[in-house]
Design an enzyme around this catalytic site. Structure first.
Site, PDB file in Angstrom:
ATOM      1  N   PRO A   2     -80.415 -51.868 -28.615  1.00 55.52           N
ATOM      2  CG  PRO A   2     -79.978 -49.704 -28.526  1.00 55.52           C
ATOM      3  CD  PRO A   2     -79.482 -51.019 -28.518  1.00 55.52           C
ATOM      4  CE  LYS A  58     -82.429 -53.338 -35.592  1.00 62.88           C
ATOM      5  NZ  LYS A  58     -81.379 -53.917 -36.086  1.00 62.88           N
ATOM      6  CG  HIS A  92     -70.417 -44.083 -21.499  1.00 65.91           C
ATOM      7  ND1 HIS A  92     -70.758 -45.190 -20.573  1.00 65.91           N
ATOM      8  CD2 HIS A  92     -69.295 -44.261 -21.923  1.00 65.91           C
ATOM      9  CE1 HIS A  92     -69.610 -45.829 -20.610  1.00 65.91           C
ATOM     10  NE2 HIS A  92     -68.637 -45.290 -21.177  1.00 65.91           N
ATOM     11  NE  ARG A 111     -70.231 -52.021 -27.364  1.00 66.23           N
ATOM     12  CZ  ARG A 111     -70.806 -53.137 -27.711  1.00 66.23           C
ATOM     13  NH1 ARG A 111     -70.916 -53.398 -29.052  1.00 66.23           N
ATOM     14  NH2 ARG A 111     -71.208 -53.762 -26.727  1.00 66.23           N
ATOM     15  NE  ARG A 150     -82.629 -61.196 -48.720  1.00 65.56           N
ATOM     16  CZ  ARG A 150     -81.489 -60.302 -48.533  1.00 65.56           C
ATOM     17  NH1 ARG A 150     -81.828 -59.190 -49.006  1.00 65.56           N
ATOM     18  NH2 ARG A 150     -80.549 -60.386 -47.745  1.00 65.56           N
TER      19      ARG A 150
END
Length: 258
Positions: A2, A58, A92, A111, A150
DNA sequence: ATAAAGTCCTGAAAGC
DNA sequence: TGCTTTCAGGACTTTA
């Protein structure tokens, strides 16, 4: 799995459920609950009507009719499915919401790296304030500003959810390859022209992936080659390079991405 | 045994 | 020197 496009697909799954009522909540594995007990989740959630689900990066937010928002994160292996309540549970399935007794919404995750929480307005704000603008809608000027501030590698910056929210390992490699930018290029030394290419590549890759609901494993994409035993660049045919950057496997073409 | 597309935390290194 | 930013590594978790 994902990344932003997958989560956008899960948002559509919810959106297709409309404003149905949550008639039952079954917690199959309390290990996915973050900061909420199964008991409280059931007490707060059951009998509530689904609001319009929305996504940032996300993260998936599902308002529940004036009470705390159900917040999903899918980690590396999570997914969301809608099926008939008669469908047998998958191995799951961790959390199952029954909607109007006629549909079954299943949060599945092999997981348990991330999970589900119940967040009031301030908890939602706390999640959002750690995230940069959503990668699907960020403008070129803002992208350039945030990345060029950055010091580190451009890939590390793209991966950092507080800079841009939604990109994962696969998408970053794909976007950098399309933009002809080497992943280790210092973000601040990426020039104006390359930032233009980066923003355009990001838009194209994301829009195509969102339509597919995942980063499509096309042979013409870098992503479609990374599992090959001797991967070659889809553009120039030379062998692809592979290394570690920001703790992740990174694939690039040293010829196309100087 | 190793590695995997997620994030978070820590301690160290780097930069200003 | 001191503060902030960034990086690398490990932790979490399960399975191929």
């Amino acid at each position: 799995m994902p990344e932003l496009p997958d989560v956008e697909g899960f948002r559509r799954v919810l959106s297709d459920c409309g404003r149905r009522c949550v008639t039952d909540i079954e917690v199959c594995d309390a290990g996915v609950l973050r900061g909420v007990t199964a008991k409280r989740l059931r007490k707060e959630g059951e009998g509530r009507r689904l609001g319009e689900a929305w996504r940032h990066g996300k993260w998936l937010f599902v308002p529940l009719d004036g009470c705390p928002t159900l917040v999903f994160h899918f980690g590396m292996t999570g997914s969301l499915w809608c099926c008939s309540p008669d469908e047998p549970f998958a191995g799951h399935d961790r959390l199952v919401l029954t909607l109007d007794d006629t549909r079954s919404l299943r949060y599945r995750d092999q997981r348990k790296l991330q999970g589900v929480q119940l967040a009031d307005e301030s908890a939602v704000d706390r999640i959002l304030e750690r995230l940069g603008p959503d990668a699907l809608t960020v403008g070129r000027a803002e992208l350039t500003d945030r990345l060029s501030a950055r010091r580190g590698a451009v890939k590390s910056a793209l991966m950092d959810q507080s800079v841009i929210a939604g990109l994962g390992n696969l998408l970053c490699d794909e976007i950098l390859w399309r933009a002809h930018l080497a992943p280790r290029t210092p973000a601040r030394s990426v020039g104006e022209a390359a930032y233009r290419r980066l923003h355009a590549a990001m838009g194209r890759v994301l829009r195509t992936s969102v339509r597919a609901g995942c980063v499509p494993p096309r042979r013409s994409w870098l992503t479609g080659r990374r599992e090959d035993s001797e991967p070659r660049c889809p553009r120039c045919g030379r062998p692809l390079c592979s290394g570690r950057l920001a703790g992740r496997r990174t694939v690039w073409c040293s010829h196309c991405q100087p």
